[in-house]
Scaffold this active site. Structure first.
Site, PDB file in Angstrom:
ATOM      1  N   PRO A 140      -6.129  -9.663   8.662  1.00  0.00           N
ATOM      2  CA  PRO A 140      -7.706 -10.181   8.873  1.00  0.00           C
ATOM      3  C   PRO A 140      -8.071 -11.427   8.328  1.00  0.00           C
ATOM      4  CG  PRO A 140      -7.408  -7.672   8.746  1.00  0.00           C
ATOM      5  CD  PRO A 140      -6.158  -8.205   8.474  1.00  0.00           C
ATOM      6  N   SER A 162      -2.864  -3.159  -6.337  1.00  0.00           N
ATOM      7  CA  SER A 162      -1.960  -2.676  -7.110  1.00  0.00           C
ATOM      8  C   SER A 162      -0.828  -3.588  -7.203  1.00  0.00           C
ATOM      9  CB  SER A 162      -1.412  -1.351  -6.253  1.00  0.00           C
ATOM     10  OG  SER A 162      -1.803  -1.309  -4.646  1.00  0.00           O
ATOM     11  N   TYR A 183      -2.789   1.979  12.481  1.00  0.00           N
ATOM     12  CA  TYR A 183      -3.767   2.563  11.753  1.00  0.00           C
ATOM     13  C   TYR A 183      -5.162   2.198  12.537  1.00  0.00           C
ATOM     14  CZ  TYR A 183      -6.253   3.107   7.675  1.00  0.00           C
ATOM     15  OH  TYR A 183      -7.360   3.713   6.499  1.00  0.00           O
ATOM     16  N   GLY A 186      -4.179 -17.886   0.863  1.00  0.00           N
ATOM     17  CA  GLY A 186      -4.954 -17.118   0.018  1.00  0.00           C
ATOM     18  C   GLY A 186      -6.293 -17.299   0.281  1.00  0.00           C
ATOM     19  N   ARG A 188      -0.877  -2.419  -1.720  1.00  0.00           N
ATOM     20  CA  ARG A 188      -2.114  -3.076  -1.707  1.00  0.00           C
ATOM     21  C   ARG A 188      -2.241  -4.326  -2.280  1.00  0.00           C
ATOM     22  NH1 ARG A 188      -4.439   2.561  -1.080  1.00  0.00           N
ATOM     23  NH2 ARG A 188      -5.630   2.637   0.532  1.00  0.00           N
TER      24      ARG A 188
HETATM   25  N1  UDP Z   1      -2.133  -9.319  -0.129  1.00  0.00           N
HETATM   26  C1  UDP Z   1      -1.491 -10.433  -0.769  1.00  0.00           C
HETATM   27  N2  UDP Z   1      -0.614 -10.167  -1.586  1.00  0.00           N
HETATM   28  C2  UDP Z   1      -0.134  -8.959  -1.961  1.00  0.00           C
HETATM   29  C3  UDP Z   1      -0.666  -7.940  -0.953  1.00  0.00           C
HETATM   30  C4  UDP Z   1      -1.833  -8.366  -0.084  1.00  0.00           C
HETATM   31  O1  UDP Z   1      -1.868 -11.778  -0.426  1.00  0.00           O
HETATM   32  O2  UDP Z   1       0.835  -8.690  -2.596  1.00  0.00           O
HETATM   33  C5  UDP Z   1      -3.029  -9.834   0.800  1.00  0.00           C
HETATM   34  C6  UDP Z   1      -2.981  -9.234   2.438  1.00  0.00           C
HETATM   35  O3  UDP Z   1      -2.225 -10.279   3.145  1.00  0.00           O
HETATM   36  C7  UDP Z   1      -4.377  -9.199   2.829  1.00  0.00           C
HETATM   37  C8  UDP Z   1      -5.244  -8.846   1.407  1.00  0.00           C
HETATM   38  O4  UDP Z   1      -4.401  -9.251   0.323  1.00  0.00           O
HETATM   39  O5  UDP Z   1      -4.986 -10.326   3.250  1.00  0.00           O
HETATM   40  C9  UDP Z   1      -5.409  -7.448   1.379  1.00  0.00           C
HETATM   41  O6  UDP Z   1      -4.447  -6.621   1.697  1.00  0.00           O
HETATM   42  P1  UDP Z   1      -4.166  -5.224   1.336  1.00  0.00           P
HETATM   43  O7  UDP Z   1      -2.661  -4.643   1.775  1.00  0.00           O
HETATM   44  O8  UDP Z   1      -4.612  -4.806   0.189  1.00  0.00           O
HETATM   45  O9  UDP Z   1      -5.197  -4.604   2.417  1.00  0.00           O
HETATM   46  P2  UDP Z   1      -5.946  -4.627   3.997  1.00  0.00           P
HETATM   47  O10 UDP Z   1      -7.173  -5.227   3.602  1.00  0.00           O
HETATM   48  O11 UDP Z   1      -5.025  -5.849   4.721  1.00  0.00           O
HETATM   49  O12 UDP Z   1      -5.714  -3.489   4.571  1.00  0.00           O
END
Ligand code: UDP
Length: 317
Positions: free
Chosen positions: A273, A190, A146, A208, A187
């Protein structure tokens, strides 16, 4: 002036909100989507709108929308779960798909707008991220499909601007949420909303402490439209600079949903990240834009949608 506008990825979460906003401004919209991750349900409310046309089409294959005045290239899987599942398609739509859309813009002397991403910054060493930061991306890691596709898309957009004199714009979109966010796209918003509403554990990856900055979809679309009408041609961050740790985000979701779900810690995905926050001083200065809706309010505004989606009342989620 009424324009004929092509929106690729127009049946996706953000693309469909963009179609709504363009129609509300009085334009005609040709919405193209191959429905790999987009959902026809996101645009069915437009089926009787005479200024709206849907075409199921893969933009990686050569296609012609007919004469258009503006091309908004939003087609791409965008959630980590989706782009990891569709890795090759993600690379194709960022490269071949972007080039096909630029060729269309060239053919019709149309303006071109690229949906790029904060992923261009990778796991950033500079915080918050300004547009001048070149990023810290693992070019061969799982997320590279991506990140590098979008970085290529930015490069080819700038090349068409330089060599073919196309009028181009590039937005770097930070985490965006709201109604139509697909329930199973993995995400964080969601997942947490679904888990909270079903009384399941909220899955926090790692400890977290990683951060994200969440922008409500109407704010994001307003910023995109302001940029599309501006004279700014270099990449511009559009996102909400209020930063939350993922643990804080989980707590806000529990509060807004009134859920008694517990938090469960799971392993952190590779190359996740550690921090993300847009520096939006450029958008504020040049576009007079800034987001208005904070995370708590935006989640409240999204609650009805997530409740219906969880109850399976929203087809295809
Ligand atoms: N994340 C999480 N639990 C979930 C889904 C995502 O802790 O059920 C974390 C993920 O590891 C990341 C952040 O939430 O640090 C955002 O993840 P997302 O997939 O929404 O998008 P990103 O910003 O990583 O593209």
């Amino acid at each position: 002036m009424t324009l004929r506008v092509l929106v690729t990825g127009g049946a996706g979460f953000l693309g469909s909100h963009l179609c709504d906003a363009l129609l509300a401004e009085g334009h005609c919209v040709v919405c193209v989507d191959n429905l790999l991750t987009g959902r026809i349900e996101n645009v069915t409310h437009l089926k009787n709108e005479p200024r709206f046309e849907f075409r199921q089409q893969d933009v990686c294959l050569s296609f012609d929308s007919g004469k258009v005045d503006y091309v908004f290239h939003f087609a791409s899987p965008a959630s980590p779960v989706d782009y990891l599942e569709h890795a090759i398609e993600t690379l194709q739509v960022g490269s071949l798909g972007t080039m096909n859309c630029l060729e269309l813009a060239k053919k019709y002397a149309a303006k071109f707008f690229l949906a790029s991403t904060s992923e261009c910054y990778g796991d950033p060493l500079e915080h918050p991220q300004k547009e001048s930061y070149w990023g810290h991306v693992n070019p061969i890691g799982p997320r590279s499909v991506y990140d590098e596709a979008k970085r290529f898309a930015e490069a080819v957009t700038m090349a068409y601007r330089r060599y073919h004199k196309i009028d181009t714009h590039i937005v770097r979109i930070f985490n965006t949420y709201g109604p139509r966010l697909q329930l199973n796209d993995g995400r964080v918003i969601s997942n947490f909303m679904k888990q909270a509403l079903l009384g399941e554990d909220l899955t926090v990856y790692g400890d977290g402490s990683q951060t994200r900055s969440f922008c409500y979809v109407s704010d994001e679309v307003a910023g995109i439209l302001a940029l599309a009408k501006s004279n700014e041609h270099e990449p511009t961050n559009i996102g909400n600079p209020s930063e939350f740790t993922i643990l804080e985000c989980a707590k806000v979701v529990l509060e807004v949903t009134g859920s008694r779900s517990k938090i469960r810690f799971e392993p952190l995905p590779q190359d996740d990240p550690k921090q993300r926050r847009p520096d939006i001083s450029k958008a504020k200065r040049l576009l007079g834009w800034e987001p208005k809706i904070d995370l708590r309010t935006g989640l409240q505004m999204s609650l009805d949608y997530f409740r219906s989606a969880v109850a399976n009342k929203v087809p295809g989620t």
